[in-house]
Design an enzyme around this catalytic site. Structure first.
Site, PDB file in Angstrom:
ATOM      1  CG  ASP A  33      -2.028   0.976   1.092  1.00 15.29           C
ATOM      2  OD1 ASP A  33      -2.364   1.319  -0.086  1.00 15.29           O
ATOM      3  OD2 ASP A  33      -2.530   1.527   2.230  1.00 15.29           O
ATOM      4  CG  HIS A  50       0.429   2.269  -9.703  1.00 14.35           C
ATOM      5  ND1 HIS A  50       0.030   1.755  -8.457  1.00 14.35           N
ATOM      6  CD2 HIS A  50      -0.821   2.801 -10.321  1.00 14.35           C
ATOM      7  CE1 HIS A  50      -1.383   2.266  -8.451  1.00 14.35           C
ATOM      8  NE2 HIS A  50      -1.494   2.786  -9.349  1.00 14.35           N
ATOM      9  CG  LEU A 145      10.254 -16.679  -2.364  1.00 14.29           C
ATOM     10  CD1 LEU A 145       9.873 -17.159  -0.878  1.00 14.29           C
ATOM     11  CD2 LEU A 145      10.979 -15.195  -2.528  1.00 14.29           C
TER      12      LEU A 145
END
Length: 257
Positions: A33, A50, A145
């Site tokens: 956020d 972004h 991962l």
């Protein structure tokens, strides 16, 4: 500036020493956020915010890999995000698509990532839905991962979809409504979630100072620990991440007991 950098490096080393041998989370969920507020504060466009957030993702996953974290769930695009103005949404989807390409190439250390889509593909533009699905299939056997990419994701929608799939399966099996009601359980619904078969997140991190989940992993986070960080996501530093890990390690998890 140089003195500040030296102090942060010293502090980071101290945090690292505190974490050596600590009980660290194996699955971390992250609400990324603050991209738009970062852009506004920097006098940049929303698209630049972004993009800065997307760049941080690769850096963050590198930290997780270094610390031995096995699974990360990234909240990239919520169902609510799909209602943003068309121009912003188009830019955001383009940045997400580029980010997925970068994730496919793996980390700077050469480690590949296992990508798993989390969300409702029917809500996404067809090209993005196909890209996410392809990545999931092509990296399914990667042992590195594990990264869940929550794209077109909403916690309520996930539960609705899970129950819907459970009912569809029951109908195919010729079960009555009373039989379906009798078989309903936490485990039955969990087995239909987007994250089925995965461990629930141990730790959920949200940046930008907001203290809410915004529909993120509502079912799975029932017993998660939460860490809310004031830094906007593009400004999130390794030292902020290590503080979150230290905070987690200091807690006594009760799992509702």
């Amino acid at each position: 500036m140089v003195l500040t950098q030296l102090l942060y490096r010293f502090y980071e080393r101290r945090l690292q020493a505190e974490l050596d041998g600590a009980d660290l989370p194996q699955h971390i969920g992250v609400v990324l956020d603050g991209n738009r507020r970062w852009a506004k504060a920097a006098g940049e466009t929303t698209a630049r915010g972004h993009q800065a957030g997307a760049d941080k993702i690769l850096e963050f996953l590198g930290w997780c890999d270094e610390m031995g974290i096995r699974m990360v769930t990234l909240y990239l695009l919520s169902t609510e995000n799909l209602n943003r103005p068309a121009a912003e949404l188009t830019q955001l989807i383009g940045i997400i698509s580029d980010t997925l390409d970068r994730l496919e190439r793996g980390l700077d250390n050469g480690h590949r990532l296992r990508i798993h889509p989390v969300g409702s593909p029917s809500l996404l533009p067809s090209e993005l839905a196909e890209q996410v699905s392809r990545l999931g299939e092509e990296t399914a056997q990667v042992e590195g991962l594990h990264v869940n990419v929550a794209v077109g994701y909403g916690g309520r929608q996930e539960i609705v979809d899970a129950v819907g799939e459970l009912l569809d399966d029951a109908e195919q099996a010729g079960k009555s409504l009373s039989e379906v009601a009798a078989m309903l359980s936490v485990e039955a619904i969990s087995d239909k979630l987007y994250t089925r078969g995965q461990p629930d997140p141990d730790l959920v991190i949200r940046t930008s100072g907001e203290q809410r989940l915004s529909g993120f992993l509502m079912w799975q986070s029932a017993y998660s620990e939460f860490y809310f960080c004031e830094a906007l996501w593009p400004d999130f530093r390794r030292v902020d991440f290590m503080r979150a890990l230290r905070d987690f390690a200091s807690r006594h998890r009760r799992f509702g007991s």
